[in-house]
Design a protein around this motif. Structure first.
Motif, PDB file in Angstrom:
ATOM      1  N   ARG A 199       0.838  -1.205   0.000  1.00 52.25           N
ATOM      2  CA  ARG A 199       0.000   0.000   0.000  1.00 52.25           C
ATOM      3  C   ARG A 199       0.874   1.257   0.000  1.00 52.25           C
ATOM      4  N   LEU A 200       1.930   1.237   0.790  1.00 52.24           N
ATOM      5  CA  LEU A 200       2.823   2.405   0.864  1.00 52.24           C
ATOM      6  C   LEU A 200       3.550   2.629  -0.461  1.00 52.24           C
ATOM      7  N   THR A 201       3.940   1.543  -1.117  1.00 49.71           N
ATOM      8  CA  THR A 201       4.586   1.676  -2.423  1.00 49.71           C
ATOM      9  C   THR A 201       3.612   2.241  -3.445  1.00 49.71           C
ATOM     10  N   GLU A 202       2.356   1.789  -3.389  1.00 48.26           N
ATOM     11  CA  GLU A 202       1.344   2.298  -4.317  1.00 48.26           C
ATOM     12  C   GLU A 202       1.109   3.792  -4.105  1.00 48.26           C
ATOM     13  N   GLY A 233       9.980   5.411  -4.734  1.00 50.58           N
ATOM     14  CA  GLY A 233      10.287   4.043  -5.123  1.00 50.58           C
ATOM     15  C   GLY A 233       9.639   3.009  -4.212  1.00 50.58           C
ATOM     16  N   LYS A 234      10.276   1.862  -4.087  1.00 45.99           N
ATOM     17  CA  LYS A 234       9.708   0.742  -3.339  1.00 45.99           C
ATOM     18  C   LYS A 234       9.909   0.901  -1.837  1.00 45.99           C
ATOM     19  N   THR A 268      10.923   3.642   5.094  1.00 45.27           N
ATOM     20  CA  THR A 268      12.217   3.657   4.420  1.00 45.27           C
ATOM     21  C   THR A 268      12.079   2.960   3.074  1.00 45.27           C
ATOM     22  N   PHE A 269      12.668   3.567   2.038  1.00 51.20           N
ATOM     23  CA  PHE A 269      12.548   3.063   0.674  1.00 51.20           C
ATOM     24  C   PHE A 269      13.859   2.443   0.217  1.00 51.20           C
ATOM     25  N   ALA A 270      13.796   1.703  -0.888  1.00 49.99           N
ATOM     26  CA  ALA A 270      14.931   0.891  -1.336  1.00 49.99           C
ATOM     27  C   ALA A 270      16.193   1.710  -1.583  1.00 49.99           C
ATOM     28  N   ASP A 271      16.052   2.960  -2.033  1.00 47.13           N
ATOM     29  CA  ASP A 271      17.239   3.768  -2.320  1.00 47.13           C
ATOM     30  C   ASP A 271      17.716   4.574  -1.126  1.00 47.13           C
ATOM     31  N   GLY A 272      17.108   4.351   0.057  1.00 47.62           N
ATOM     32  CA  GLY A 272      17.543   5.030   1.273  1.00 47.62           C
ATOM     33  C   GLY A 272      16.728   6.243   1.665  1.00 47.62           C
TER      34      GLY A 272
END
Length: 496
Positions: free
Chosen positions: A424-427, A434-435, A448-452
């Motif tokens: 849901r947060l990624t959407e 990003g993710k 926290t997202f994949a790229d930091g």
């Protein structure tokens, strides 16, 4: 005729919340009767834990907002009603009156709304040995208070008590810094002091001058200005850049309204983030351990300068509790918040001098300690900051955003199992960052997202606002991510 009222009933009826460190609400709702009731409840609890007895002292001070004088009068009346010996410190910073009380082993209170607009105000309470903590808050809310027949039909005092003589809490507060850092700590530096309507504006200038700096006074205002050190106003961003260019300044110092949160700009006129200031101050004082909220910059851990770091919910009571645990473990510890307020849990030593602990939020120490460290190393503030791992934070808020709506939004986002939450947060936020890979519910929702990149949503605890904190690898990215997040949330349907 007397009447007995429950604090919980007064809270519900008035809408003046009693929470972190005290009461806060609209000035129109903070009638004399409400302020009197809360002060009596505070002293009743202090009596139960041995911090107050009839005939013992109670210190009081206030900030410069228009409603403060009236509220202070109501608090004075409550202190007298409870049999306390009033020690009126006048208009001084929150940490100054707290330090005054701690030194004498007496409770204290500060009438202040901190950084919020002057249609609101508050009362901050301190125990005889530190800030009011969460168990104290619960105990104060549970009090029943017997009110004397002192109020008119709309809850105002029929006759305010006469103002007493003022005790000078400023002198020991100023001496605290001059004695520890010395008269040459800032020698040769040209520093601006942005005074606006901060209660500690003259004290701050006196301290900086006493440490050897040339001082330029800036932006003094007789109208209250709600300076928020976590969400600096655009006009203050521009003023800082203008002032450093106009006067050739090495830095600009300022605070919020009650002068317990610092605001420090470097030689380029860039306001430094409070959580970065906290890291640099802890390093300058050579402390071993740090307690700080989950929202603070992760350069703290990345710096690998501290034996232990403990993350907490936002608010000085939570930071103090974690700091006390570190102290109990025998570590030289401090605490700080993202707003920059610095709590010194243990005495600091340097060059044979000792700076006593001050376990309440303070604005002067982090600014002076970091400026003195930069001066000693022959570095500009920006160069000193550049020695830290390059992580940047930014914060702002949606004003006029109902607290209930903030809580409902976060509840919708974090509902369900972890995998569903991350999807849901990624959407929702993926087009910005990003993710989503992890989330933290310590205080609000921190993702926290994949790229930091980090996005943190949190309802304000003292105003109808939604706070948004962001962190990234560059300052521009942190700021743009914050602005995009604010815009996205602003345009969300209430039930989306």
């Amino acid at each position: 005729m007397t009447q007995t009222v429950a604090v919980t009933d007064v809270m519900a009826r008035s809408g003046v919340a009693f929470g972190t460190s005290g009461a806060r609400g609209l000035v129109t709702a903070m009638t004399d009767e409400v302020c009197f009731t809360y002060t009596c409840a505070f002293l009743q609890h202090m009596a139960k834990i041995g911090h107050f007895a009839p005939g013992s002292g109670v210190a009081i001070a206030g900030d410069l907002r228009p409603s403060t004088a009236r509220i202070m009068a109501a608090c004075r009346a409550a202190i007298a009603h409870m049999g306390g010996q009033l020690v009126d410190c006048g208009l001084v910073p929150s940490p100054a009156v707290a330090a005054f009380g701690f030194a004498r082993g007496i409770p204290s209170l500060m009438v202040t709304g901190s950084h919020i607009p002057d249609d609101r105000n508050g009362i901050k309470f301190n125990r005889a040995n530190g800030e009011v903590l969460k168990p104290d808050e619960a105990a104060i809310r549970a009090q029943n208070v017997v009110l004397p027949d002192l109020f008119d039909a709309v809850g105002m005092l029929r006759a305010a008590p006469a103002a007493p003589e003022i005790a000078d809490a400023a002198v020991p507060y100023v001496a605290r810094y001059l004695d520890f850092f010395g008269s040459e700590a800032l020698e040769g530096m040209k520093l601006g002091v942005y005074q606006h309507s901060a209660v500690g504006r003259d004290i701050l200038a006196q301290i900086v001058s006493g440490l050897g700096a040339e001082v330029v006074l800036l932006g003094r205002s007789e109208k209250f200005i709600p300076v928020d050190t976590e969400a600096v106003r655009p006009e203050d961003v521009e003023l800082a850049k203008l002032w450093v260019a106009q006067y050739g300044l090495d830095a600009i110092l300022s605070t919020d309204g009650d002068s317990d949160r610092p605001l420090l700009a470097d030689e380029n006129g860039t306001w430094m983030r409070g959580d970065v200031l906290g890291i640099l101050c802890a390093q300058a004082l050579k402390l071993e351990a740090v307690a700080t909220p989950v929202s603070s910059n992760t350069a703290l851990e990345a710096s690998q300068q501290f034996r232990e770091v403990r993350r907490t919910r936002i608010g000085s009571p939570f930071v103090i509790e974690a700091m006390d645990e570190l102290l109990a473990d025998g570590l030289a510890a401090c605490g700080y918040e993202a707003n920059g307020g610095f709590l010194l849990g243990t005495a600091a030593t340097a060059c044979g001098r000792t700076l006593a602990a001050l376990p309440t939020r303070d604005a002067v120490l982090p600014m002076v300690a970091v400026l003195a460290a930069a001066h000693a190393k022959g570095l500009s503030l920006s160069a000193l900051q550049a020695q830290l791992p390059q992580r940047y934070t930014h914060s702002d808020r949606l004003q006029g955003y109902p607290t209930e709506q903030s809580h409902a939004l976060i509840a919708r986002l974090e509902a369900g199992k972890d995998e569903a939450v991350l999807t849901r947060l990624t959407e929702l936020l993926g087009k910005l960052a990003g993710k989503a890979v992890t989330f933290d519910k310590t205080d609000g929702l921190r993702v926290t997202f994949a790229d930091g990149d980090i996005i943190h949503l949190r309802p304000s605890g003292n105003a109808p606002e939604l706070r948004v904190y962001t962190e990234s690898a560059t300052a521009s990215r942190a700021a743009s991510l914050n602005a995009q997040t604010l815009e996205l949330v602003r345009n969300l349907p209430a039930s989306a």
